[in-house]
Design an enzyme around this catalytic site. Structure first.
Site, PDB file in Angstrom:
ATOM      1  N   CYS A 273       0.818  -1.188  -0.167  1.00 50.48           N
ATOM      2  CA  CYS A 273      -0.072  -0.130  -0.097  1.00 50.48           C
ATOM      3  C   CYS A 273       0.810   1.374  -0.066  1.00 50.48           C
ATOM      4  CB  CYS A 273      -0.831   0.074   1.284  1.00 50.48           C
ATOM      5  SG  CYS A 273      -2.134   1.433   1.177  1.00 50.48           S
TER       6      CYS A 273
ATOM      7  N   GLU B 268      -5.181  -7.801   4.824  1.00 46.11           N
ATOM      8  CA  GLU B 268      -4.320  -7.460   5.692  1.00 46.11           C
ATOM      9  C   GLU B 268      -3.180  -6.433   5.503  1.00 46.11           C
ATOM     10  OE1 GLU B 268      -0.021  -8.949   7.201  1.00 46.11           O
ATOM     11  OE2 GLU B 268      -1.095  -8.450   5.412  1.00 46.11           O
TER      12      GLU B 268
ATOM     13  N   ARG C 131       3.565  -9.762  16.810  1.00 40.52           N
ATOM     14  CA  ARG C 131       3.521  -9.186  15.397  1.00 40.52           C
ATOM     15  C   ARG C 131       2.080  -8.834  15.154  1.00 40.52           C
ATOM     16  NH1 ARG C 131       6.083 -11.308  11.002  1.00 40.52           N
ATOM     17  NH2 ARG C 131       5.064 -10.914   8.968  1.00 40.52           N
TER      18      ARG C 131
ATOM     19  N   ARG D 278      -0.746  -6.818  13.066  1.00 44.62           N
ATOM     20  CA  ARG D 278      -1.243  -6.652  12.026  1.00 44.62           C
ATOM     21  C   ARG D 278      -2.532  -6.181  11.645  1.00 44.62           C
ATOM     22  NH1 ARG D 278       3.360  -6.496  11.225  1.00 44.62           N
ATOM     23  NH2 ARG D 278       4.734  -7.732   9.585  1.00 44.62           N
TER      24      ARG D 278
END
Length: 337
Positions: free
Chosen positions: A89, A129, A173, A175
């Site tokens: 992105c 995601e 982690r 996300r």
């Protein structure tokens, strides 16, 4: 080490799935883990190593290649119920400055191709995601456009930042997950699954007998001490050393798994005969910390013999935690089926 046991979903029609930006097939592995009746009708991936790894594990799924080149209106492009993708992105406003006003809505970006494909095919569900920073700071405007565009083409959305360490895997982690439903989600729908206890700490996810070539020499360890100004590595159990922040993680978790070229993770083991033990993660350890079962009884993902440590490690660092994905998909479809 025992990974999650899913609650068996009620009987439901087969879910046809298209994996965009597929990587090693994080959505496919997650769907299998969730126990969802599904058929992957195709995937889109341009990285040659990712394609090879995907096909080594799912040899009968067709790769449609570069998503920007997919003709979503073509009769050769299949219908599907679920689109998944961990998409790169860039800020739309930045692209727009180079390419014109049209890009302010994401057109000309890879997210724009997600919208284009989903607007043509109208899948019932979309699961995306990205990094958690997408919804804050300079990227916030881009995030708002993403939600607006999904709404424009008919999707009710929910989003949540989920952390692997809250769902069994000892890795920090975080996300961002975005779920879109074609129509109106139930009023009480919640995207974030209930947290689950860890299946074990970092030491429980490590190899019993790590390969000798993973270990650093004493001279290399001395150089780390010299640069990082720290004391002898003397621990009671294997712990993660965070090279970036120059410290031992005493919480017994791993820092975020990254591609090997980032070179930020090391394992410190208890000393033997007064000698420090300091090493890289093995490939199995990379993928175990991404939620895969890899032990003497089961190898949930197979590695192509043509790919080396760096190439496979890069795929792990850029992939989906398949344990979390399984939990998330199971949680979503329990509420919708």
């Amino acid at each position: 080490m025992k990974l999650s046991i899913m609650h068996n979903l009620p009987q439901h029609p087969q879910l046809n799935v298209f994996e965009g930006f597929a990587g090693y097939g994080g959505a496919s592995f997650g769907l299998i883990r969730a126990g969802i009746n599904h058929n992957v009708v195709g995937f889109s991936e341009v990285d040659a190593d990712a394609v090879e790894l995907y096909r080594y594990n799912f040899p009968n799924v067709h790769n449609f290649g570069d998503i920007t080149q997919i003709d979503a209106e073509s009769p050769d492009f299949p219908d599907f119920d679920l689109f998944t993708g961990g998409f790169p992105c860039q800020p739309f406003s930045t692209v727009g400055k180079r390419q014109g006003q049209d890009d302010e809505r994401g057109r000309g970006t890879l997210f724009g191709d997600i919208v284009r494909v989903c607007e043509a095919k109208h899948p019932s569900y979309v699961l995306l995601e990205n990094v958690k920073g997408l919804k804050t700071g300079k990227m916030k405007a881009t995030f708002e456009v993403i939600l607006d565009e999904l709404h424009r083409i008919g999707y009710d959305t929910r989003y949540a930042v989920l952390n692997s360490k809250d769902y069994g895997i000892p890795q920090t982690r975080e996300r961002l997950w975005i779920f879109g439903f074609l129509g109106q989600l139930p009023e009480d729908f919640e995207l974030e699954p209930p947290h689950q206890p860890l299946y074990g700490y970092l030491a429980d996810f490590l190899d019993r007998h790590p390969a000798a070539d993973l270990y650093k020499t004493q001279a290399q360890i001395d150089r780390i001490h010299e640069i990082h100004h720290n004391d002898t590595f003397d621990v009671d159990e294997p712990l993660c050393y965070d090279i970036y922040n120059r410290k031992i993680r005493t919480d017994r978790l791993s820092m975020t798994i990254t591609p090997p070229e980032h070179n930020v993770i090391r394992i410190i083991e208890p000393m033997i005969d007064g000698k420090e033990r300091f090493r890289k993660l093995s490939l199995d350890e990379h993928f175990r910390l991404m939620g895969f079962r890899l032990d003497d009884e089961e190898r949930e993902i197979l590695f192509p013999p043509t790919q080396n440590y760096t190439r496979l490690g890069r795929r792990a660092g850029n992939g989906w935690d398949v344990n979390l994905v399984g939990i998330l998909l199971n949680h979503i479809f329990w509420q919708l089926l």
